[in-house]
Write a protein that holds these residues in place. Structure first.
Motif, PDB file in Angstrom:
ATOM      1  N   VAL A  61       0.852  -1.183   0.000  1.00  0.00           N
ATOM      2  CA  VAL A  61       0.000   0.000   0.000  1.00  0.00           C
ATOM      3  C   VAL A  61       0.891   1.238   0.000  1.00  0.00           C
ATOM      4  CG1 VAL A  61      -1.727   1.289   1.330  1.00  0.00           C
ATOM      5  CG2 VAL A  61      -1.845  -1.217   1.199  1.00  0.00           C
ATOM      6  N   ARG A  62       1.921   1.199   0.846  1.00  0.00           N
ATOM      7  CA  ARG A  62       2.905   2.275   0.969  1.00  0.00           C
ATOM      8  C   ARG A  62       4.043   1.733   1.815  1.00  0.00           C
ATOM      9  NH1 ARG A  62       2.726   3.674   6.161  1.00  0.00           N
ATOM     10  NH2 ARG A  62       0.776   3.670   7.293  1.00  0.00           N
ATOM     11  N   TYR A  63       5.102   2.518   1.945  1.00  0.00           N
ATOM     12  CA  TYR A  63       6.172   2.144   2.869  1.00  0.00           C
ATOM     13  C   TYR A  63       5.621   2.212   4.288  1.00  0.00           C
ATOM     14  CZ  TYR A  63       9.830   2.720  -0.686  1.00  0.00           C
ATOM     15  OH  TYR A  63      10.628   2.583  -1.786  1.00  0.00           O
ATOM     16  N   PHE A  64       6.063   1.279   5.143  1.00  0.00           N
ATOM     17  CA  PHE A  64       5.824   1.458   6.568  1.00  0.00           C
ATOM     18  C   PHE A  64       6.584   2.710   6.987  1.00  0.00           C
ATOM     19  CE2 PHE A  64       5.744  -3.402   6.669  1.00  0.00           C
ATOM     20  CZ  PHE A  64       4.357  -3.460   6.626  1.00  0.00           C
ATOM     21  N   ASN A  65       6.167   3.372   8.046  1.00  0.00           N
ATOM     22  CA  ASN A  65       6.906   4.564   8.455  1.00  0.00           C
ATOM     23  C   ASN A  65       8.307   4.167   8.920  1.00  0.00           C
ATOM     24  OD1 ASN A  65       6.970   4.090  11.326  1.00  0.00           O
ATOM     25  ND2 ASN A  65       4.877   4.839  11.464  1.00  0.00           N
ATOM     26  N   GLU A  66       9.168   5.156   9.050  1.00  0.00           N
ATOM     27  CA  GLU A  66      10.575   4.906   9.354  1.00  0.00           C
ATOM     28  C   GLU A  66      10.775   4.171  10.681  1.00  0.00           C
ATOM     29  OE1 GLU A  66      10.237   8.477   6.655  1.00  0.00           O
ATOM     30  OE2 GLU A  66       9.205   7.787   8.455  1.00  0.00           O
ATOM     31  N   LEU A  67       9.987   4.517  11.682  1.00  0.00           N
ATOM     32  CA  LEU A  67      10.130   3.834  12.972  1.00  0.00           C
ATOM     33  C   LEU A  67       9.713   2.366  12.884  1.00  0.00           C
ATOM     34  CD1 LEU A  67       8.921   6.599  15.443  1.00  0.00           C
ATOM     35  CD2 LEU A  67      11.262   5.793  15.065  1.00  0.00           C
ATOM     36  N   THR A  68       8.652   2.096  12.146  1.00  0.00           N
ATOM     37  CA  THR A  68       8.227   0.711  11.948  1.00  0.00           C
ATOM     38  C   THR A  68       9.296  -0.056  11.195  1.00  0.00           C
ATOM     39  OG1 THR A  68       5.899   1.335  11.971  1.00  0.00           O
ATOM     40  CG2 THR A  68       6.444  -0.776  10.949  1.00  0.00           C
ATOM     41  N   ASN A  69       9.856   0.564  10.150  1.00  0.00           N
ATOM     42  CA  ASN A  69      10.913  -0.115   9.400  1.00  0.00           C
ATOM     43  C   ASN A  69      12.163  -0.321  10.237  1.00  0.00           C
ATOM     44  OD1 ASN A  69       9.831  -0.939   6.971  1.00  0.00           O
ATOM     45  ND2 ASN A  69      10.162   1.015   5.980  1.00  0.00           N
ATOM     46  N   MET A  70      12.460   0.605  11.125  1.00  0.00           N
ATOM     47  CA  MET A  70      13.616   0.418  12.009  1.00  0.00           C
ATOM     48  C   MET A  70      13.383  -0.780  12.925  1.00  0.00           C
ATOM     49  SD  MET A  70      16.584   1.549  12.571  1.00  0.00           S
ATOM     50  CE  MET A  70      17.444   0.222  13.385  1.00  0.00           C
ATOM     51  N   ALA A  71      12.186  -0.902  13.451  1.00  0.00           N
ATOM     52  CA  ALA A  71      11.851  -2.062  14.287  1.00  0.00           C
ATOM     53  C   ALA A  71      11.916  -3.345  13.458  1.00  0.00           C
ATOM     54  CB  ALA A  71      10.464  -1.883  14.902  1.00  0.00           C
ATOM     55  N   GLN A  72      11.420  -3.271  12.229  1.00  0.00           N
ATOM     56  CA  GLN A  72      11.465  -4.427  11.329  1.00  0.00           C
ATOM     57  C   GLN A  72      12.913  -4.829  11.042  1.00  0.00           C
ATOM     58  OE1 GLN A  72       8.662  -5.984  10.290  1.00  0.00           O
ATOM     59  NE2 GLN A  72       9.828  -7.536   9.214  1.00  0.00           N
ATOM     60  N   LEU A  73      13.777  -3.830  10.831  1.00  0.00           N
ATOM     61  CA  LEU A  73      15.193  -4.102  10.583  1.00  0.00           C
ATOM     62  C   LEU A  73      15.822  -4.806  11.786  1.00  0.00           C
ATOM     63  CD1 LEU A  73      17.752  -3.842   8.865  1.00  0.00           C
ATOM     64  CD2 LEU A  73      18.042  -1.543   9.831  1.00  0.00           C
ATOM     65  N   THR A  74      15.508  -4.336  12.965  1.00  0.00           N
ATOM     66  CA  THR A  74      16.028  -4.949  14.183  1.00  0.00           C
ATOM     67  C   THR A  74      15.587  -6.407  14.281  1.00  0.00           C
ATOM     68  OG1 THR A  74      15.993  -2.798  15.266  1.00  0.00           O
ATOM     69  CG2 THR A  74      16.099  -4.727  16.702  1.00  0.00           C
ATOM     70  N   GLU A  75      14.339  -6.652  13.963  1.00  0.00           N
ATOM     71  CA  GLU A  75      13.814  -8.019  13.992  1.00  0.00           C
ATOM     72  C   GLU A  75      14.544  -8.906  12.984  1.00  0.00           C
ATOM     73  OE1 GLU A  75       9.676 -10.316  12.848  1.00  0.00           O
ATOM     74  OE2 GLU A  75       9.547  -8.272  13.587  1.00  0.00           O
ATOM     75  N   GLU A  76      14.745  -8.398  11.782  1.00  0.00           N
ATOM     76  CA  GLU A  76      15.411  -9.191  10.740  1.00  0.00           C
ATOM     77  C   GLU A  76      16.872  -9.459  11.096  1.00  0.00           C
ATOM     78  OE1 GLU A  76      13.683 -10.705   8.714  1.00  0.00           O
ATOM     79  OE2 GLU A  76      11.895  -9.511   8.369  1.00  0.00           O
ATOM     80  N   VAL A  77      17.558  -8.467  11.646  1.00  0.00           N
ATOM     81  CA  VAL A  77      18.942  -8.664  12.066  1.00  0.00           C
ATOM     82  C   VAL A  77      18.992  -9.711  13.181  1.00  0.00           C
ATOM     83  CG1 VAL A  77      20.918  -7.563  13.219  1.00  0.00           C
ATOM     84  CG2 VAL A  77      19.784  -6.418  11.303  1.00  0.00           C
ATOM     85  N   GLY A  78      18.003  -9.710  14.045  1.00  0.00           N
ATOM     86  CA  GLY A  78      17.926 -10.720  15.088  1.00  0.00           C
ATOM     87  C   GLY A  78      17.796 -12.128  14.525  1.00  0.00           C
ATOM     88  N   GLU A  79      17.042 -12.265  13.437  1.00  0.00           N
ATOM     89  CA  GLU A  79      16.902 -13.575  12.802  1.00  0.00           C
ATOM     90  C   GLU A  79      18.224 -14.027  12.199  1.00  0.00           C
ATOM     91  OE1 GLU A  79      13.498 -13.579  10.180  1.00  0.00           O
ATOM     92  OE2 GLU A  79      12.194 -12.823  11.757  1.00  0.00           O
ATOM     93  N   VAL A  80      18.972 -13.094  11.614  1.00  0.00           N
ATOM     94  CA  VAL A  80      20.305 -13.423  11.094  1.00  0.00           C
ATOM     95  C   VAL A  80      21.213 -13.834  12.250  1.00  0.00           C
ATOM     96  CG1 VAL A  80      22.390 -12.464  10.006  1.00  0.00           C
ATOM     97  CG2 VAL A  80      20.130 -11.984   9.019  1.00  0.00           C
ATOM     98  N   ALA A  81      21.171 -13.073  13.334  1.00  0.00           N
ATOM     99  CA  ALA A  81      22.012 -13.372  14.495  1.00  0.00           C
ATOM    100  C   ALA A  81      21.698 -14.755  15.057  1.00  0.00           C
ATOM    101  CB  ALA A  81      21.816 -12.304  15.571  1.00  0.00           C
ATOM    102  N   ARG A  82      20.438 -15.113  15.091  1.00  0.00           N
ATOM    103  CA  ARG A  82      20.042 -16.424  15.605  1.00  0.00           C
ATOM    104  C   ARG A  82      20.666 -17.549  14.780  1.00  0.00           C
ATOM    105  NH1 ARG A  82      15.216 -18.278  18.508  1.00  0.00           N
ATOM    106  NH2 ARG A  82      14.993 -20.497  18.110  1.00  0.00           N
ATOM    107  N   ILE A  83      20.608 -17.415  13.455  1.00  0.00           N
ATOM    108  CA  ILE A  83      21.199 -18.440  12.591  1.00  0.00           C
ATOM    109  C   ILE A  83      22.707 -18.501  12.786  1.00  0.00           C
ATOM    110  CG2 ILE A  83      21.682 -19.075  10.191  1.00  0.00           C
ATOM    111  CD1 ILE A  83      18.891 -17.927   9.488  1.00  0.00           C
TER     112      ILE A  83
END
Length: 108
Positions: free
Chosen positions: A19-41
């Motif tokens: 629909v649109r980009y998530f706002n910057e704060l949401t994307n920052m939280a999303q980035l943190t979550e994704e980096v956490g998944e990389v860290a877990r592996i």
């Protein structure tokens, strides 16, 4: 694909499928979550933690791509030309660190 093309591809994907980009704060939280998944592996597959059965089929490349996608989103929505910024960073690191690591006994 260069970085500029990747930024354009993400922007086109957002326009066609999102629909649109998530706002910057949401994307920052999303980035943190994704980096956490990389860290877990990494921690379980290459580090000292035991890999859980449920994690053995996790694709590191896919998780790294998730990180890259969100980084490209953040660059797009904040007006950062990531290709230029990355080249500038490489130049800075090259000048600053050219000989720095060659004498590091920990790396020899």
């Amino acid at each position: 694909m260069n970085i500029q093309n990747a930024q354009q591809a993400v922007d086109e994907w957002i326009k066609q499928h999102g629909v649109r980009y998530f706002n910057e704060l949401t994307n920052m939280a999303q980035l943190t979550e994704e980096v956490g998944e990389v860290a877990r592996i990494i921690a379980r597959r290459y580090g000292e933690q035991s890999e859980k059965e449920s994690d053995k089929n996790k694709d590191l490349g896919e998780e790294l791509s998730d990180v890259l996608f969100v980084v490209l989103c953040l660059a797009n929505q904040t007006g950062v030309n990531l290709e230029e910024a990355f080249q500038k960073k490489l130049d800075i690191k090259t000048k600053r660190d050219h000989d720095r690591h060659h004498s590091n006994q920990k790396l020899l």
